[in-house]
Write an enzyme that holds these catalytic residues in place. Structure first.
Site, PDB file in Angstrom:
ATOM      1  N   LYS A  43       1.211  -6.147  13.762  1.00  0.00           N
ATOM      2  CA  LYS A  43       0.626  -7.448  14.028  1.00  0.00           C
ATOM      3  C   LYS A  43       1.275  -8.556  13.209  1.00  0.00           C
ATOM      4  O   LYS A  43       1.200  -9.741  13.527  1.00  0.00           O
ATOM      5  CB  LYS A  43      -0.880  -7.424  13.680  1.00  0.00           C
ATOM      6  CG  LYS A  43      -1.698  -6.423  14.423  1.00  0.00           C
ATOM      7  CD  LYS A  43      -3.144  -6.471  13.901  1.00  0.00           C
ATOM      8  CE  LYS A  43      -3.961  -5.368  14.446  1.00  0.00           C
ATOM      9  NZ  LYS A  43      -5.294  -5.303  13.764  1.00  0.00           N
ATOM     10  N   GLU A 100      10.643  -9.556  12.359  1.00  0.00           N
ATOM     11  CA  GLU A 100       9.748  -8.894  11.388  1.00  0.00           C
ATOM     12  C   GLU A 100       9.042  -9.936  10.529  1.00  0.00           C
ATOM     13  O   GLU A 100       9.565 -11.032  10.311  1.00  0.00           O
ATOM     14  CB  GLU A 100      10.589  -8.012  10.453  1.00  0.00           C
ATOM     15  CG  GLU A 100      10.703  -6.567  10.880  1.00  0.00           C
ATOM     16  CD  GLU A 100       9.476  -5.732  10.501  1.00  0.00           C
ATOM     17  OE1 GLU A 100       8.391  -6.306  10.291  1.00  0.00           O
ATOM     18  OE2 GLU A 100       9.602  -4.510  10.428  1.00  0.00           O
ATOM     19  N   ASP A 101       7.885  -9.564   9.990  1.00  0.00           N
ATOM     20  CA  ASP A 101       7.208 -10.460   9.037  1.00  0.00           C
ATOM     21  C   ASP A 101       7.847 -10.365   7.648  1.00  0.00           C
ATOM     22  O   ASP A 101       8.165 -11.371   7.026  1.00  0.00           O
ATOM     23  CB  ASP A 101       5.696 -10.158   8.970  1.00  0.00           C
ATOM     24  CG  ASP A 101       5.372  -8.692   8.668  1.00  0.00           C
ATOM     25  OD1 ASP A 101       6.297  -7.835   8.623  1.00  0.00           O
ATOM     26  OD2 ASP A 101       4.175  -8.383   8.468  1.00  0.00           O
ATOM     27  N   ASP A 104      10.359  -4.980   2.950  1.00  0.00           N
ATOM     28  CA  ASP A 104       9.942  -4.625   1.597  1.00  0.00           C
ATOM     29  C   ASP A 104      10.781  -3.417   1.140  1.00  0.00           C
ATOM     30  O   ASP A 104      11.920  -3.576   0.711  1.00  0.00           O
ATOM     31  CB  ASP A 104       8.437  -4.324   1.683  1.00  0.00           C
ATOM     32  CG  ASP A 104       7.768  -4.039   0.376  1.00  0.00           C
ATOM     33  OD1 ASP A 104       8.035  -4.759  -0.588  1.00  0.00           O
ATOM     34  OD2 ASP A 104       6.957  -3.097   0.308  1.00  0.00           O
ATOM     35  N   LYS A 132      11.953  -9.082   0.414  1.00  0.00           N
ATOM     36  CA  LYS A 132      11.700  -8.767  -0.999  1.00  0.00           C
ATOM     37  C   LYS A 132      12.800  -7.819  -1.464  1.00  0.00           C
ATOM     38  O   LYS A 132      12.601  -6.594  -1.480  1.00  0.00           O
ATOM     39  CB  LYS A 132      10.371  -8.039  -1.134  1.00  0.00           C
ATOM     40  CG  LYS A 132       9.137  -8.887  -1.139  1.00  0.00           C
ATOM     41  CD  LYS A 132       7.974  -7.970  -1.533  1.00  0.00           C
ATOM     42  CE  LYS A 132       6.648  -8.514  -1.169  1.00  0.00           C
ATOM     43  NZ  LYS A 132       5.574  -7.520  -1.339  1.00  0.00           N
ATOM     44  N   ARG A 166      -4.725 -13.264   8.005  1.00  0.00           N
ATOM     45  CA  ARG A 166      -3.577 -13.512   8.890  1.00  0.00           C
ATOM     46  C   ARG A 166      -3.583 -14.938   9.438  1.00  0.00           C
ATOM     47  O   ARG A 166      -2.546 -15.467   9.821  1.00  0.00           O
ATOM     48  CB  ARG A 166      -3.607 -12.544  10.086  1.00  0.00           C
ATOM     49  CG  ARG A 166      -3.402 -11.088   9.723  1.00  0.00           C
ATOM     50  CD  ARG A 166      -3.195 -10.280  11.001  1.00  0.00           C
ATOM     51  NE  ARG A 166      -3.376  -8.851  10.795  1.00  0.00           N
ATOM     52  CZ  ARG A 166      -2.444  -8.007  10.375  1.00  0.00           C
ATOM     53  NH1 ARG A 166      -1.248  -8.462  10.078  1.00  0.00           N
ATOM     54  NH2 ARG A 166      -2.696  -6.729  10.236  1.00  0.00           N
TER      55      ARG A 166
END
Ligand code: 5GP
Length: 180
Positions: A43, A100-101, A104, A132, A166
């Protein structure tokens, strides 16, 4: 106006708007004349995806998939990633850009690239809102990055903590959100 319920922004709305506009123009230039399909990873990428798609002024298609990652520190690969809802569009021979959000450890993106490559796209690249680099556990190429951030947990603009926050219109640090 800042939303007092959710702490101070780490990345402001205006900064995101400007950066996404510039990135959209770069992507449009790179994909001019190609058969571009944007694939949003839900999401978390929903807000970024909607803004990015509208910032790319060339014809394109959109599709989405849902991934879930079960973390397990005892496993070498940090856990298992799976696709819980797959694409509805054929990507064979097409120019695919994963949206992508956040990247990581890199496990989710590595998994996704491997799975999508099985479908024989003409090209496969990735664009992420946040990166990140300090947290990376596996080397993976990220072609377009909006913002690099240090090692701290962030929420907002699609990113969640326990499926909340969100709807925050900017990126905030979870520590600030929870402290208030
Ligand atoms: P990776 O597989 O690269 O470790 O993780 C990617 C996924 O972990 C992201 O799609 C996101 O769901 C989650 N994630 C990693 N860092 C953060 C963070 O700072 N905030 C939030 N909300 N999710 C994160």
């Amino acid at each position: 106006m800042e939303n007092k319920l959710f702490g101070k922004p780490v990345i402001h709305q205006e900064a995101m708007r400007k950066r996404i506009k510039a990135l959209g123009a770069t992507i449009a230039k790179d994909y001019e004349g190609k058969d571009l399909i944007l694939i949003g990873v839900l999401k978390g990428a929903f807000a970024f995806f909607a803004d990015l798609a509208r910032a790319i002024p060339i014809p394109l298609q959109v599709d989405f998939l849902v991934v879930s990652r079960l973390r397990d520190k005892r496993r070498k690969d940090g856990g298992t990633v799976s696709i819980t809802s797959d694409l509805s569009t054929e990507i064979k021979g097409r120019d695919v850009l994963i949206v992508e959000d956040i990247v990581d450890s890199g496990y989710t993106l590595t998994f996704l690239k491997k799975e999508l490559l099985k479908k024989n796209p003409n090209s496969l690249k990735c664009c992420t809102l946040l990166n990140k680099p300090e947290r990376r556990k596996i080397q993976v190429t990220v072609d377009y990055i909006c913002f690099e951030i240090p090692d701290r947990y962030v929420v907002g603009y699609g990113l969640d903590y326990k499926d909340k926050y969100r709807n925050l219109p900017y990126i905030a640090s979870l520590e600030n959100v929870v402290a208030e």
